[in-house]
Design a protein around this motif. Structure first.
Motif, PDB file in Angstrom:
ATOM      1  N   HIS A  69      -0.182 -24.336  17.934  1.00 15.41           N
ATOM      2  CA  HIS A  69       0.913 -25.447  18.191  1.00 15.41           C
ATOM      3  C   HIS A  69       1.225 -26.100  17.052  1.00 15.41           C
ATOM      4  O   HIS A  69       2.288 -26.747  17.037  1.00 15.41           O
ATOM      5  CB  HIS A  69       0.684 -26.355  19.406  1.00 15.41           C
ATOM      6  N   ASN A 301       7.731 -26.580  20.715  1.00 17.87           N
ATOM      7  CA  ASN A 301       6.228 -26.814  20.644  1.00 17.87           C
ATOM      8  C   ASN A 301       5.786 -26.774  22.194  1.00 17.87           C
ATOM      9  O   ASN A 301       4.760 -26.060  22.245  1.00 17.87           O
ATOM     10  CB  ASN A 301       5.907 -28.140  19.918  1.00 17.87           C
ATOM     11  N   GLY A 302       6.476 -27.412  22.837  1.00 13.31           N
ATOM     12  CA  GLY A 302       6.147 -27.348  24.387  1.00 13.31           C
ATOM     13  C   GLY A 302       5.893 -26.034  25.159  1.00 13.31           C
ATOM     14  O   GLY A 302       4.992 -25.644  25.800  1.00 13.31           O
ATOM     15  N   GLN A 305       2.899 -24.301  23.708  1.00 15.41           N
ATOM     16  CA  GLN A 305       1.843 -24.711  24.329  1.00 15.41           C
ATOM     17  C   GLN A 305       1.438 -23.893  25.701  1.00 15.41           C
ATOM     18  O   GLN A 305       0.566 -23.786  25.957  1.00 15.41           O
ATOM     19  CB  GLN A 305       1.664 -26.324  24.519  1.00 15.41           C
ATOM     20  N   ALA A 358       4.219 -31.129  26.219  1.00 18.16           N
ATOM     21  CA  ALA A 358       4.267 -31.375  24.712  1.00 18.16           C
ATOM     22  C   ALA A 358       4.211 -32.846  24.565  1.00 18.16           C
ATOM     23  O   ALA A 358       3.279 -33.207  23.806  1.00 18.16           O
ATOM     24  CB  ALA A 358       5.718 -31.147  24.035  1.00 18.16           C
TER      25      ALA A 358
END
Length: 450
Positions: A69, A301-302, A305, A358
């Motif tokens: 990430h 980014n979330g 993840q 995130a």
């Protein structure tokens, strides 16, 4: 809530879960954020501030691969056991806990390192036992793939058997130090492990004397069925994640029931859910902090993840549609279940779940002033959802300072948290008995308690 009853109350146990740049993914971007994940003086300040607040433990996690990430706090990090050894000299009371994986290490090496930290800290060491679920970690240790979830837990069980045998191989009083007779150690009180198992072959004995706690405090964080069974037989503290009190109560009852079925006193295992308190001098300030942090959430980014946790690429799915169905996963099963249950319960879109992942990495967030945070903690303690919490400051240094200066005094005012450290060792300060007493009546769990 308030406490008008003068009789002694159950008290909270508090760990500080440390990310050098704060736990919120946008925390490092806050104008007042400071620190570096490789600066020992920064970690020293965090530990000293937590000790000023009376926290039971300073806890640092770990991973054996650079985060996919690319989160600032996980891209670069100090090796945790080295960090704990350095912090032992800068603190006097707070417990020092770190994650170390059983998947790629060796029992003799890790048992020796942890016993050393227990000696260096005069009895304040704790080990968060984990199994690795990162394919990247496997490739860093000359493996093309990971063992299955079941195999990783079987390996962890044997790993713990060996480390326990090594630590217990030194009895109390094995070091005699009799200068007149020329006897330094009593050989009859030092025993080899002589372990021959499926995964490990270890002779022993360990080449370091029994440490102040006998064994470091054992922490585990697996909330899957296999993780709960392992914890029932081997753990003294369990870290977990729960989005609601009802979820917390269900896990708490389940884990305590398994501990009793294993022949142990359920009070001798502490359940500490992770929680991210967003603290303000008043509710409006706390809410402003929370909203400001969420402005810095990177949805991409979330999605990364979530993709890593769910085991498939979510970037091709529409962000404003429901979260795709997730099948069986090999790693992090409990956290995946928490996220998918949250999405189903609250009708979250993929975009909204990515923001949660995130921002808080799936842990519960409580936003408010000191009274709000204390009310929440008190309710969970009294309603059987937790024995305490693993506190995750969103931004450093600000949120840690506010928690120590505002929330801790309110918890003490209510009689929910001790005024001072009472004992020398972490085990005693957590209210845990000696190793021998905690595991005296241990028995295997039968199928009925699986």
């Amino acid at each position: 809530m308030s406490n008008s009853d003068s009789k002694p109350r159950r008290q909270l146990r508090l760990g500080l879960f440390v990310q050098a740049l704060g736990h919120h993914v946008g925390g490092w971007r806050h104008p007042e954020a400071k620190g570096s994940p490789t600066d020992i003086d920064w970690f020293g300040w965090i530990a000293e501030t937590a000790e000023r607040g009376g926290f039971d433990m300073f806890f640092v996690g770990d991973a054996l691969a650079t985060s996919v990430h690319r989160l600032p706090s996980t891209m670069s990090r100090l090796e945790p056991l080295t960090l704990l050894a350095a912090l032992a000299g800068r603190t006097r009371h707070i417990g020092l806990a770190a994650t170390a994986s059983t998947t790629f290490d060796q029992p003799f090496h890790l048992a020796r390192a942890l016993a050393s930290i227990d000696h260096i800290s005069h009895g304040r060491a704790a080990w968060n036992v984990v199994t690795s679920f990162s394919e990247g970690a496997a490739r860093n240790f000359s493996r093309e793939d990971l063992p299955s979830h079941a195999d990783r837990y079987a390996l962890a069980q044997e790993f713990l058997e060996v480390t326990h045998a090594l630590w217990d191989g030194w009895e109390e009083g094995a070091i005699v130090g009799d200068k007149a007779r020329g006897i330094y150690a009593d050989d009859d009180k030092i025993h080899p492990a002589n372990h021959r198992g499926e995964h490990f072959s270890v002779e022993g004995p360990l080449n370091i004397a029994r440490s102040p706690q006998g064994r470091p405090v054992i922490i585990e964080a697996g909330s899957s069925a296999a993780g709960q069974r392992l914890a029932a037989q081997t753990a003294e503290v369990v870290f977990t994640a729960a989005a609601t009190l009802e979820e917390g109560q269900a896990f708490y009852r389940s884990q305590k029931r398994l501990v009793a079925a294993a022949g142990r006193n359920p009070d001798h295992l502490l359940v500490l859910p992770g929680v991210m308190p967003i603290v303000g001098h008043d509710r409006a300030e706390a809410q402003r902090t929370w909203e400001q942090l969420n402005q810095w959430v990177d949805i991409d980014n979330g999605i990364q993840q979530l993709s890593a946790r769910f085991g498939f690429d979510l970037s091709a799915y529409p962000l404003d549609a429901p979260v795709p169905e997730v099948g069986e996963v090999e790693g992090g099963q409990s956290r995946v279940r928490l996220l998918t249950d949250l999405a189903a319960r609250e009708g979250l879109t993929l975009r909204q779940l990515a923001a949660v992942a995130a921002g808080s990495r799936g842990h519960r967030v409580v936003v408010g002033d000191a009274n709000d945070i204390a009310d929440d903690f008190e309710n969970w303690l009294e309603q059987g959802g937790a024995d305490g919490f693993n506190v995750m400051p969103a931004v450093l240094p600000g949120q840690l300072e506010l928690f120590v200066d505002l929330v801790i005094p309110e918890l003490r005012r209510r009689g929910l948290f001790r005024e001072n450290y009472e004992f020398d060792t972490l085990r005693e300060n957590l209210g845990l008995p000696s190793v021998a007493e905690n595991f005296a009546n241990l028995r295997p769990l039968d199928d009925e308690h699986a």
